[in-house]
Design a protein around this motif. Structure first.
Motif, mmCIF file in Angstrom:
data_model
loop_
_atom_site.group_PDB
_atom_site.id
_atom_site.type_symbol
_atom_site.label_atom_id
_atom_site.label_comp_id
_atom_site.label_asym_id
_atom_site.label_seq_id
_atom_site.Cartn_x
_atom_site.Cartn_y
_atom_site.Cartn_z
ATOM 1 N N SER A 55 0.814 -1.180 0.120
ATOM 2 C CA SER A 55 0.072 0.012 0.171
ATOM 3 C C SER A 55 0.989 1.246 0.097
ATOM 4 O O SER A 55 0.615 2.078 -0.727
ATOM 5 N N GLN A 101 -9.105 -0.017 -0.358
ATOM 6 C CA GLN A 101 -9.470 -1.426 0.057
ATOM 7 C C GLN A 101 -10.979 -1.314 0.607
ATOM 8 O O GLN A 101 -11.570 -2.091 0.247
ATOM 9 N N ASP A 183 -6.394 -0.654 -4.327
ATOM 10 C CA ASP A 183 -5.547 -1.307 -3.259
ATOM 11 C C ASP A 183 -6.560 -2.195 -2.389
ATOM 12 O O ASP A 183 -7.428 -2.052 -1.848
ATOM 13 N N GLU A 184 -6.205 -3.641 -2.668
ATOM 14 C CA GLU A 184 -7.039 -4.655 -2.508
ATOM 15 C C GLU A 184 -8.454 -4.463 -2.528
ATOM 16 O O GLU A 184 -9.198 -4.568 -1.603
#
Ligand code: ATP
Ligand code: MG
Lengths: 262, 283, 297
Positions: A55, A101, A183-184
């Motif tokens: 990240s 995320q 990010d995820e």
């Protein structure tokens, strides 16, 4: 040059000697001396165990770290040959979009307003018809249009987690960036929502360059063309995803991919 | 087992004290306000004539109601940009830094200054300053009182607003930054809409404080029993008239002062209730 | 699509936006500094003008008569006498208000903590919140009606303490409830599981483990009432001598400041008395902050 790291000709993104520390005063780097190049119109996955700096690295690409004065970023990042550190952040973030995320639609805005939030926030005035077009096209792109077209003026927070995340992707592509950082994006979603987002990313790579952090190795294997493997802040290996999965060059990569740690 | 039952009852009975105090308060105020309402009826609220001379007694509270409302509204208007900026300073721009803790402890200090000290400072510093600016030859009146009230309520508005601003999730702000927004745009498009009702509640509660402040206003408003005619006009507030005229009061005049107290109680009660209600709905 | 990408051009407006952003930041900074400047000016003024008057007799002598003060002022001397009658009066008032409000407030706070979510407890909590918003002058009226008129048949320290106690009560109730909520429930259960009677658990477990939260609440409540003037004008009236009789009129530091302010001969004393009062309030504030910081660390 590290032989475990492939170099791509004419990259969209080029990262040079990137070092990032969360505390200006100490020398504990979360990302250490990363050099990498990213291919245009492709999906690049970033993998690695938790806390390895995925990240941190991703957020450096649109200079998110500048929001926190304690964070120190060194090195250079080029977008289409232009040094992003010298660019205006407004301009930079207009070209590099980001999806987080956890789905984070603006709770005070309607679905419609969320999609065109980029225009609103940047004070760009466009005609209503054009706005409607952008909203419809972006929501269609993320396969959300049919689900929400009758409730465009309801709050985005009433959607399910997967729908919210697709809305966030729509918000990011509505603004027509060159690169989308994720990010995820599926870590908070169930398998069905996840596969919808994956299909969407595969679709989107025709028009956008996508960089994706993921913990899910099969996801990386399914959709990414290139993969990075990071470990303790270092970029250990970078290359074609299928090569990395079948024939990892570094022992750590192999251990991670075979589930020995992570 | 038995002692536990007793303990329970002790706790329960002690809570009756709150019922008694609140109920008794309304009962006593109402009871002692009755004579004046019997005699003047609605005119007590709508009349501007305040005359304690025996034989020609007449009590109308309108000038004081207007005085209280106008000073408090003015205080609120002045307090708005100041408390708002200070909350942004503390909870957004310099969050977690030394600057922010310095400013927020200074704001806490403001809350600790007794009302009478504000009055003194207003009288000896603020009033001459207003005179020297040429705004008003005397320096007494609605404006000076409103200004000092604003300073007094700033800490209340600031501490609550900054708490609420600090609670706006980071991920929402980041989402806006990631779309290219500047900090100011993030503040106006993400933070403020998210914190809006909390900020409104904090200003309502601060306004409630201003309504009941006594000493500082008494020392600066000019204590003239008239409806203020302008920003620099003198006047009198509900709390001040009670403080000023209580000493020599008895009979009908005492009843009139208590009735003013009752009105003040009701007005502040309603204002506070609205503020607290918004906050309860938030959490 | 790639043609459209270039159609969104921000170069035109982004300088304007950046400037606007900077201007807003500086406006916030400047207004914030203006906002806190009164406290600097107030403390500065109190120290500057009050310091000269603070001496030994300030704390040991009672207030001078107007005549004494006038002579001193005429001769350019420091006004004789002090404010000890005010200090003792304030101590008496605060002590009695605390004796009333602390036990009652803690018990009611415990009641609220014991009955979360119950309708009746919510009512008590809301009433307590409303009490907290009642203007202090109204509490003065109430104490006048209840105590001055009916109990002590005249102005008295007791009446003043009742007004102040009603002011303290909601603050203590709230801080007790909040403090109790922070104590892990297991602590209480451990005590009860051993068969200890509940009142002993309260005295031996709950109150000791919440002591720092409770004392912070009490100190803040006291610092809130120390400077109260208006309710005392309607209840304790004032007294030129030291008084320890709760049924008699009593002075207090803020009342003295009000008297000095109204007496042209004694006006010099307002600054030292205010300095003293502020110092007292601030010290309590700082101590309570220390306590709560320590317990959090
Ligand atoms: N805000 C922060 N302050 C200080 N250190 C941080 C902060 N965020 C991350 N770190 C540290 O930086 C390192 C890298 O963190 P990062 O969040 O980039 O990891 P990650 O690879 O994304 O992990 P995950 O898979 O759990 O998301 C970690 O050691 C972490 O402890
Ligand atoms: Mg991460």
């Amino acid at each position: 040059m590290n032989k475990n790291i492939d170099v791509i000709e004419n990259p969209v993104l080029k990262v040079e000697d990137l070092c990032i520390a969360y505390n200006k005063s100490d020398s504990k780097y979360a990302v250490k001396n990363v050099n990498v190049t990213v291919k245009k119109n492709s999906i690049t996955a970033i993998m690695g165990p938790s806390g390895c700096g995925k990240s941190t690295m991703l957020r450096a690409i649109n200079r998110m770290h500048e929001l926190y004065p304690d964070i120190k970023t060194e090195g250079k990042i080029y977008l289409n040959g232009e040094n992003i550190m010298k660019m205006d952040t407004i301009q930079l973030r207009r070209k590099i979009g980001m999806v987080f995320q956890r789905p984070n639609p603006f709770p005070t805005m309607s679905i419609y307003d969320n999609v065109i939030a980029g225009y609103k926030l940047n004070g760009i005035r466009i005609k209503k018809s054009e706005r409607d077009d952008i909203v419809e096209r972006s929501l269609t792109n993320v396969a959300l249009w049919d689900e929400v077209k009758d409730s465009l003026h309801k709050k985005g927070t009433f959607l399910s987690g997967g729908q919210q995340q697709r809305l966030c992707i729509a918000r990011s592509i509505a603004f027509q960036p060159d690169v989308i950082l994720l990010d995820e994006p599926t870590s908070a979603l169930d398998p069905i929502a996840t596969s919808k987002v994956e299909d969407l990313l595969v679709e989107l790579q025709k028009d956008y360059t996508i960089v994706l952090v993921t913990h899910n190795m099969s996801q990386a294997a399914r959709i990414s063309e290139y993969s990075m493997f990071m470990y303790l802040g270092d970029l250990v290996e970078y290359g074609k995803t299928d090569m990395m999965f079948t024939n990892p060059r570094n022992k750590k990569t192999e251990e991670y991919l075979t589930g020995k740690f992570g | 087992m038995k002692s536990d039952t007793i303990t329970k009852y002790v706790l329960l009975f002690s809570s009756f004290i709150i019922l008694l105090v609140s109920g008794g308060m309304i009962f006593s105020l109402l009871g002692d306000a009755v004579p004046v309402f019997e005699k003047f009826g609605w005119r007590f609220i709508t009349s501007t004539d305040w005359n304690p001379t025996e034989g020609r007694e007449s009590y109308g509270a309108l000038p004081f109601i207007v005085g209280t409302l106008s000073t408090s509204i003015l205080a609120l208007l002045i307090c708005l940009p100041m408390a708002f900026s200070t909350s942004l300073f503390i909870a957004e721009y310099f969050k977690k830094s030394a600057f922010s803790s310095i400013i927020s402890s200074m704001v806490d200090l403001l809350a600790g200054v007794p009302s009478i000290v504000y009055g003194l400072w207003g009288f000896y510093t603020l009033r001459p300053f207003i005179v020297s600016l040429g705004l008003d030859p005397q320096g007494y009146g609605i404006f000076t009182s409103g200004l000092i009230l604003a300073i007094m309520i700033i800490p209340y508005a600031t501490s609550l607003s900054s708490e609420i601003i600090a609670m706006v999730p980071n991920e929402l702000k980041e989402a806006a930054y990631a779309l290219g927004a500047t900090r100011m745009e993030v503040i106006f498009n993400v933070i403020l809409p998210g914190a809006r009702s909390g900020i409104i509640a904090s200003f309502i509660l601060a306004f409630g404080r201003a309504l009941g402040e006594t000493m500082a206003v008494t020392m600066l408003i000019g204590n003239a029993n008239i409806i203020p005619t302008g920003l620099f006009s003198t006047g009198n507030s509900m709390a001040s008239v009670i403080a000023n005229q209580f000493g020599e009061a008895d009979g009908l005049k005492m009843s009139a002062l208590i009735a003013i107290g009752l009105l003040l109680f009701v007005i502040t009660g309603v204002v506070n209730f609205v503020g607290k209600f918004i906050i309860k709905k938030l959490s | 699509m790639s043609t459209e990408k270039s159609s969104i051009d921000l170069t035109k407006n982004n300088t304007y936006r950046s400037v606007k952003d900077k201007v807003f930041l500086w406006t916030v900074i400047v207004i914030s500094i203006i906002t806190i400047s009164p406290i600097v000016m107030i403390i500065g003024k109190l120290v500057w003008k009050g310091f000269r008057q603070i001496n030994f007799s300030f704390f040991t002598a009672v207030t001078p008569s107007t005549f004494e003060a006038m002579t001193a002022v005429a001769n350019g001397e420091i006004i004789p006498g002090g404010i000890v009658n005010g200090i003792t009066g304030t101590l008496l008032l605060v002590l009695m208000a605390s004796l009333i409000a602390i036990p009652v407030g803690i018990i009611i706070g415990l009641f609220l903590y014991e009955n979360p979510g119950k309708r009746y407890a919510d009512l008590i909590r809301n009433l307590s919140d409303i009490l907290q918003g009642v203007p202090s002058i109204v509490l003065g009226l109430i104490a006048y009606l209840w105590v001055v008129k009916n109990i002590t048949q005249g102005y008295s320290a007791l009446a003043g303490s009742v007004a102040l106690a009603i002011m303290m009560l909601p603050l203590i109730i709230r801080s007790t409830e909040e403090t109790m909520k922070m104590i892990p429930g297991t602590l209480k259960e451990a005590g009860l599981a051993l068969g200890v009677p509940y009142y002993k658990v309260i005295i031996k477990v709950l109150i000791p483990s919440g002591i720092s939260g409770l004392s912070t609440g009490v100190l803040l409540a006291i610092s809130r009432i120390l400077g109260e003037t208006a309710p005392l004008m309607l209840t304790t009236l004032g007294n030129p001598m030291i008084n320890w009789d709760v049924t008699a009129p009593t002075s207090a530091v803020p009342l003295l400041i009000w008297d000095f302010y109204n007496d042209p001969n004694m006006v010099d004393l307002i600054w030292s008395s205010s300095l003293f009062l502020m110092g007292f309030v601030l010290t309590l504030n700082i101590i309570s902050k220390r306590i709560s910081a320590k317990s959090k660390a």
